[in-house]
Design a protein around this motif. Sequence first.
Motif, short mmCIF file in Angstrom:
data_model
loop_
_atom_site.label_atom_id
_atom_site.label_comp_id
_atom_site.label_asym_id
_atom_site.label_seq_id
_atom_site.Cartn_x
_atom_site.Cartn_y
_atom_site.Cartn_z
N GLU A 197 14.61 52.79 32.99
CA GLU A 197 15.18 51.78 33.90
C GLU A 197 15.82 52.47 35.09
OE1 GLU A 197 17.37 48.36 32.25
OE2 GLU A 197 19.01 49.02 33.55
N GLU A 222 9.92 45.01 34.30
CA GLU A 222 10.86 43.90 34.19
C GLU A 222 11.98 44.08 35.22
OE1 GLU A 222 14.05 42.09 30.90
OE2 GLU A 222 12.70 43.72 30.38
N SER A 272 22.08 41.63 36.80
CA SER A 272 23.24 41.37 35.92
C SER A 272 24.53 41.43 36.71
CB SER A 272 23.27 42.39 34.77
OG SER A 272 23.36 43.70 35.30
N THR A 281 21.22 45.43 40.00
CA THR A 281 19.79 45.13 39.86
C THR A 281 19.07 46.38 39.35
OG1 THR A 281 19.31 45.78 42.14
CG2 THR A 281 19.85 43.46 41.74
N ARG A 327 12.97 47.80 34.94
CA ARG A 327 12.78 48.48 33.66
C ARG A 327 11.28 48.56 33.35
NH1 ARG A 327 15.96 47.11 28.12
NH2 ARG A 327 17.61 48.00 29.42
N ARG A 371 15.62 43.24 36.29
CA ARG A 371 16.85 42.81 35.61
C ARG A 371 17.97 42.69 36.66
NH1 ARG A 371 16.30 44.09 30.04
NH2 ARG A 371 18.55 44.15 29.79
#
Length: 477
Positions: free
Chosen positions: A322, A115, A119, A135, A138, A117
Amino acid sequence: MGTVKTFAVLLSAALLPALAGCSVPLQTSGSERAIALYRESLGPRGSLSVRHDESTRREVEPRQTSAPDAAPRVLTVEDAVTLAKKNSARLSALEAGAATAEADVAAANKHKNPELRISQIRLNQFVEGEPQIRTAVRFSPDRPGEVDADVAEARAAQAEAQAEARAEAITIEADVRWLFDDVALIDAEIAAARAVAEARRALAAQMKNRLAAAEATSIDEAMAELAAVEAESDLAEQQAHRREVLGELLDRIGLEPGASVEVVGEPPLAWPPPDLPSEQALVEEALRRRPEVAIAAARIDAADARAYAERARRFPWFSFVELGYQFTPGALPTPGTLTGLAWTFQAGVELPIFDTNRAGTAAAGAAKTSSARALAAEVEGVAREVRARLREVEAASALVTEFRSRALPAAAQAGAASKRALEGRNVDVVEALSVDAQRVKVELRLLGLVRRYRTAVSELRRAVGGRLPAAAPRGAR
């Protein structure tokens, strides 16, 4: 205004085909689909029932004659088994289900996708024009043995689907082989019934001549005529029975019931029959072929893999891992600032504190034990069934051998003596018919014992799971 109307007309003409292509087609009812499939399955033999004129029939007949699937003149049991399997819609459906189960095995062998991610760390930094974006990628690692357990369970489902198809194929082959045996037995019974009818019709004609010469009574002539009519009725009944059995056989292989086919099989009265394999060879061949054994073995593998996966759930494991990087878009490194320190790392570990998966591990272990015992039960059941069918074959074979050695010479001697007595006019018709009836009873008794033997062989083939393997040479046993 005219230009607008013209444009609207052209637009409608352009969109109508597209809209028609996107429309939902009208659905037919289930009964209509079933009838369409039935008519399609009939093929050449059912096409006559839906034709309305003779010209259409004349157009179709040449194509049927030149088709590669035309009815063969000589039909062997191996050809019939192949055609019956090809013609079976149920076997085709089960094979399609097995192919679907095979695709499910490949679908089960998969891992979770990573995944990405992205944010925003702080909103005020984004408002002030100095955003810091983080960035990360995960991963959710699969627990040890989880994917292997899914694959093993999918393979067990595949083995079960393949076993169902195999069981249907075994049933088709056993039915077709028995129909071949039945046709051969009926042919032998027809031959015996024809010989009896011819003999009794000749006796009836002889009694008429003797009655005309005042050498016999009307009672003798009536008895001979009744015996001839009874024998001819038995012959007609056997011939009708043969048409029924042959029609069922041709229907199984997809041919027209009235097709001209010569069934070539093993002569039922040829004795002694070929040697059977040993009990151990038959049991081992049944264990290789029987679908129940394949299903039980696949379930053991699935239960073993699931037990390993359930035991692994009792230990801590990563729920996610992650790896990320935090940076400020558009900001150049300032002198004296260390670079490469914005890497981030996170990990989650599931701790089996409240749920130690003790119950899941115990259930998986019990399932593993149960599947192992189920395989042992299947092996015992298959071996017991093969032994029982083999005993039936051996008992029937011994009966036929003993009956042939004792009854056939006596029947032949009685028939010859009766014929000489009738030709010499040294016996009345009642005694001749009595001797002839006993001789016929012996022949029919022999055919009954042969039918019992062939029936036992057919059941043994079902127990073994197909054609019987070749027997080992006598010196090698």
